[in-house]
Design an enzyme around this catalytic site. Structure first.
Site, short mmCIF file in Angstrom:
data_model
loop_
_atom_site.label_atom_id
_atom_site.label_comp_id
_atom_site.label_asym_id
_atom_site.label_seq_id
_atom_site.Cartn_x
_atom_site.Cartn_y
_atom_site.Cartn_z
N CYS A 190 -3.30 10.32 -6.59
CA CYS A 190 -2.84 9.84 -5.29
C CYS A 190 -1.42 10.31 -5.04
O CYS A 190 -0.63 10.49 -5.96
CB CYS A 190 -2.90 8.32 -5.26
SG CYS A 190 -2.44 7.59 -3.67
N ASP A 209 0.92 8.65 -3.90
CA ASP A 209 1.84 7.53 -4.10
C ASP A 209 2.96 7.93 -5.07
O ASP A 209 2.70 8.41 -6.18
CB ASP A 209 1.08 6.33 -4.66
CG ASP A 209 1.88 5.04 -4.60
OD1 ASP A 209 2.99 5.01 -5.17
OD2 ASP A 209 1.39 4.06 -4.00
N ARG A 243 4.74 6.32 -6.93
CA ARG A 243 4.82 5.53 -8.15
C ARG A 243 3.85 6.01 -9.23
O ARG A 243 3.79 5.41 -10.31
CB ARG A 243 4.54 4.06 -7.84
CG ARG A 243 5.52 3.44 -6.84
CD ARG A 243 5.02 2.10 -6.34
NE ARG A 243 3.80 2.25 -5.55
CZ ARG A 243 3.12 1.22 -5.03
NH1 ARG A 243 3.55 -0.02 -5.23
NH2 ARG A 243 2.03 1.43 -4.32
N HIS A 282 -5.36 4.38 -8.54
CA HIS A 282 -4.46 3.34 -9.05
C HIS A 282 -4.66 2.05 -8.28
O HIS A 282 -4.90 2.05 -7.07
CB HIS A 282 -3.00 3.80 -8.98
CG HIS A 282 -2.46 3.97 -7.59
ND1 HIS A 282 -1.71 3.00 -6.96
CD2 HIS A 282 -2.56 4.99 -6.71
CE1 HIS A 282 -1.37 3.43 -5.75
NE2 HIS A 282 -1.88 4.63 -5.57
N CYS A 297 -3.40 0.68 -4.38
CA CYS A 297 -3.33 1.89 -3.57
C CYS A 297 -3.28 1.54 -2.08
O CYS A 297 -4.17 0.86 -1.55
CB CYS A 297 -4.55 2.78 -3.85
SG CYS A 297 -4.62 4.29 -2.86
#
Length: 212
Positions: A43, A45, A47, A99, A102
């Site tokens: 993803c 993202d 993080r 994750h 998400c």
């Protein structure tokens, strides 16, 4: 220079010095090394950085990231990365890593419109539709979202197996495994969903390509 940009360049210089202090030949060695064993489809993202959470160094992981770690058969960006990874870099493992928490999964779970990204998230909604009976049985919204993250990863593993790129590698007897994992933002731990494919045997016959 903008203060944000200035800070980024300062961080870069500090990072370079720290690498050279630990290993004076770090960059001269890295520039001639690009033999990753793994393609990571994760993803976007911020993080969920692939190298950090897998404890790998630059050059060890070939990475493709998009919203909600999707494998869509019309996505030429993804297919180009996949082709290069399998056919040129000869990776042996492809990881689809979702994750928990998400934002894309959470957005697709709602009926809100977020603009152009709605068209991308439609693919996540299709995963929900396919597994609607199971998901609707889960009363807790938090647990339902976590399960949707897992089911989405499983679907993307299946989508990879459907590609001619992956199937061709298998037909040529190359060692290539496709795995589905989930990363937990709460504790930093990777979870193996125990969904691993190394042939097209599990596919419906309509998706299987004839041998060359």
């Amino acid at each position: 220079m903008d203060q944000f940009v200035k800070k980024v360049f300062e961080n870069n210089r500090n990072w370079v010095q720290s690498q050279l202090s630990a290993d004076p030949k770090y960059f001269s060695r890295l520039v001639n090394t690009h033999e990753p064993d793994m393609l990571w489809i994760g993803c976007s993202d911020a993080r969920v950085p692939a190298n950090e959470i897998t404890g790998t160094q630059p050059g060890e992981v070939f990475v493709h990231r998009n919203i909600s770690n999707m494998v869509i058969h019309t996505d030429m960006n993804l297919l180009s990365v996949l082709s290069y990874a399998v056919e040129v870099l000869k990776v042996r493992h492809i990881i689809v890593c979702g994750h928990y928490g998400c934002g894309g999964i959470q957005a697709a779970f709602t009926n809100k419109s977020f603009g152009i990204i709605d068209n991308w998230l439609r693919h996540v909604k299709d995963v929900y539709r396919k597994h609607n009976a199971e998901l609707e049985m889960i009363e807790s919204e938090e647990k339902r979202l976590k399960r949707l993250v897992e089911l989405n990863v499983r679907e993307q593993v299946l989508n990879l197996c459907k590609t001619s790129i992956v199937q061709s590698a298998w037909q040529e007897k190359k060692f290539l495994q496709v795995h589905g994992w989930v990363y937990d933002l709460q504790d930093g731990v990777l979870h193996n969903l125990e969904v691993t494919a190394e042939s097209n045997e599990g596919l419906m016959s309509i998706y299987k390509f004839d041998s060359h």
